[in-house]
Design a protein around this motif. Structure first.
Motif, PDB file in Angstrom:
ATOM      1  N   ILE A  79     -89.291  60.026 -21.777  1.00  0.00           N
ATOM      2  CA  ILE A  79     -88.715  59.982 -20.433  1.00  0.00           C
ATOM      3  C   ILE A  79     -87.686  61.095 -20.281  1.00  0.00           C
ATOM      4  N   ARG A  80     -86.868  61.288 -21.306  1.00  0.00           N
ATOM      5  CA  ARG A  80     -85.890  62.391 -21.267  1.00  0.00           C
ATOM      6  C   ARG A  80     -86.588  63.742 -21.126  1.00  0.00           C
ATOM      7  N   VAL A  81     -87.661  63.931 -21.879  1.00  0.00           N
ATOM      8  CA  VAL A  81     -88.419  65.184 -21.794  1.00  0.00           C
ATOM      9  C   VAL A  81     -88.968  65.348 -20.376  1.00  0.00           C
ATOM     10  N   GLY A  82     -89.516  64.278 -19.825  1.00  0.00           N
ATOM     11  CA  GLY A  82     -90.109  64.338 -18.499  1.00  0.00           C
ATOM     12  C   GLY A  82     -89.116  64.610 -17.388  1.00  0.00           C
ATOM     13  N   LYS A  83     -87.872  64.225 -17.592  1.00  0.00           N
ATOM     14  CA  LYS A  83     -86.843  64.447 -16.569  1.00  0.00           C
ATOM     15  C   LYS A  83     -86.335  65.883 -16.549  1.00  0.00           C
ATOM     16  N   GLU A  84     -86.712  66.676 -17.537  1.00  0.00           N
ATOM     17  CA  GLU A  84     -86.209  68.045 -17.615  1.00  0.00           C
ATOM     18  C   GLU A  84     -86.754  68.945 -16.501  1.00  0.00           C
ATOM     19  N   ASN A  85     -88.033  68.793 -16.184  1.00  0.00           N
ATOM     20  CA  ASN A  85     -88.630  69.604 -15.124  1.00  0.00           C
ATOM     21  C   ASN A  85     -89.984  69.006 -14.739  1.00  0.00           C
ATOM     22  N   GLU A  86     -90.543  69.483 -13.645  1.00  0.00           N
ATOM     23  CA  GLU A  86     -91.791  68.922 -13.123  1.00  0.00           C
ATOM     24  C   GLU A  86     -92.975  69.105 -14.086  1.00  0.00           C
ATOM     25  N   TYR A  95     -99.049  60.016 -21.307  1.00  0.00           N
ATOM     26  CA  TYR A  95     -98.714  59.001 -22.314  1.00  0.00           C
ATOM     27  C   TYR A  95     -98.276  57.686 -21.675  1.00  0.00           C
ATOM     28  N   GLY A  96     -98.506  57.555 -20.382  1.00  0.00           N
ATOM     29  CA  GLY A  96     -98.185  56.313 -19.703  1.00  0.00           C
ATOM     30  C   GLY A  96     -96.775  56.240 -19.144  1.00  0.00           C
ATOM     31  N   ILE A  97     -96.064  57.347 -19.146  1.00  0.00           N
ATOM     32  CA  ILE A  97     -94.734  57.375 -18.542  1.00  0.00           C
ATOM     33  C   ILE A  97     -94.930  57.425 -17.029  1.00  0.00           C
ATOM     34  N   THR A  98     -94.306  56.492 -16.328  1.00  0.00           N
ATOM     35  CA  THR A  98     -94.525  56.385 -14.892  1.00  0.00           C
ATOM     36  C   THR A  98     -93.511  57.204 -14.097  1.00  0.00           C
ATOM     37  N   THR A  99     -93.879  57.469 -12.859  1.00  0.00           N
ATOM     38  CA  THR A  99     -92.979  58.165 -11.947  1.00  0.00           C
ATOM     39  C   THR A  99     -91.688  57.364 -11.783  1.00  0.00           C
ATOM     40  N   GLU A 100     -91.806  56.043 -11.731  1.00  0.00           N
ATOM     41  CA  GLU A 100     -90.633  55.191 -11.578  1.00  0.00           C
ATOM     42  C   GLU A 100     -89.676  55.356 -12.764  1.00  0.00           C
ATOM     43  N   GLU A 101     -90.214  55.434 -13.964  1.00  0.00           N
ATOM     44  CA  GLU A 101     -89.367  55.628 -15.142  1.00  0.00           C
ATOM     45  C   GLU A 101     -88.643  56.968 -15.080  1.00  0.00           C
ATOM     46  N   LEU A 102     -89.334  57.983 -14.592  1.00  0.00           N
ATOM     47  CA  LEU A 102     -88.744  59.316 -14.513  1.00  0.00           C
ATOM     48  C   LEU A 102     -87.701  59.423 -13.404  1.00  0.00           C
ATOM     49  N   GLU A 103     -87.811  58.601 -12.378  1.00  0.00           N
ATOM     50  CA  GLU A 103     -86.897  58.682 -11.260  1.00  0.00           C
ATOM     51  C   GLU A 103     -85.642  57.827 -11.426  1.00  0.00           C
ATOM     52  N   LYS A 104     -85.644  56.928 -12.392  1.00  0.00           N
ATOM     53  CA  LYS A 104     -84.480  56.064 -12.611  1.00  0.00           C
ATOM     54  C   LYS A 104     -83.273  56.908 -12.957  1.00  0.00           C
ATOM     55  N   SER A 105     -82.135  56.520 -12.418  1.00  0.00           N
ATOM     56  CA  SER A 105     -80.886  57.196 -12.756  1.00  0.00           C
ATOM     57  C   SER A 105     -80.472  56.803 -14.159  1.00  0.00           C
ATOM     58  N   VAL A 106     -79.739  57.701 -14.793  1.00  0.00           N
ATOM     59  CA  VAL A 106     -79.268  57.455 -16.145  1.00  0.00           C
ATOM     60  C   VAL A 106     -77.778  57.219 -16.093  1.00  0.00           C
ATOM     61  N   GLY A 107     -77.312  56.295 -16.911  1.00  0.00           N
ATOM     62  CA  GLY A 107     -75.878  56.097 -17.024  1.00  0.00           C
ATOM     63  C   GLY A 107     -75.428  54.779 -16.409  1.00  0.00           C
ATOM     64  N   PRO A 108     -74.158  54.452 -16.582  1.00  0.00           N
ATOM     65  CA  PRO A 108     -73.616  53.174 -16.130  1.00  0.00           C
ATOM     66  C   PRO A 108     -73.668  52.994 -14.617  1.00  0.00           C
ATOM     67  N   ALA A 109     -73.651  54.079 -13.861  1.00  0.00           N
ATOM     68  CA  ALA A 109     -73.650  53.971 -12.401  1.00  0.00           C
ATOM     69  C   ALA A 109     -74.915  53.310 -11.875  1.00  0.00           C
ATOM     70  N   SER A 110     -76.005  53.368 -12.648  1.00  0.00           N
ATOM     71  CA  SER A 110     -77.275  52.788 -12.190  1.00  0.00           C
ATOM     72  C   SER A 110     -77.399  51.318 -12.522  1.00  0.00           C
TER      73      SER A 110
END
Length: 111
Positions: A79-86, A95-110
């Motif tokens: 997921i971290r790799v996928g968030k780097e760029n399109e 590998y089954g990583i979904t768009t939703e997983e990639l769009e989730k915010s990271v960190g306590p604010a989420s």
């Protein structure tokens, strides 16, 4: 990543991918690896073997034992790799990583 762990992670993951089997020693190495270790490993590993290595690590996610964390850490690293760029987002979707997983915010604010 500690160099000896890096080598052990590479050896264990490559063995599992090539033989579709593993020993306790292999899974102990993979369990010891952190999400950061998997991330660095996936970023550094290239070639035809990468796909089978990633799939081999992810297969543990479906197990109902203490090895499940291996797959969870591998998924988080992808997921971290996928968030780097399109382009990477496209790559990790196979590998089954979904768009939703990639769009989730990271960190306590989420939370």
């Amino acid at each position: 990543m500690i160099p000896s762990l890096s080598n052990a992670l590479t050896d264990a993951a490559t063995y599992i991918a090539a033989h579709n089997s593993w020993s306790k020693q292999h899974t102990d190495v993979l369990k010891m690896a952190t999400e950061d270790d998997f991330y660095n490993f996936f970023k550094l590993e290239h070639g035809k073997a990468l796909s089978s290595i990633v799939k081999s690590c992810l297969q543990f996610e479906g197990l109902d034992n203490d090895n499940k964390t291996i797959g969870q850490k591998a998924r988080a690293a992808l997921i971290r790799v996928g968030k780097e760029n399109e382009l990477n987002a496209i790559r990790v979707r196979r590998y089954g990583i979904t768009t939703e997983e990639l769009e989730k915010s990271v960190g306590p604010a989420s939370a």
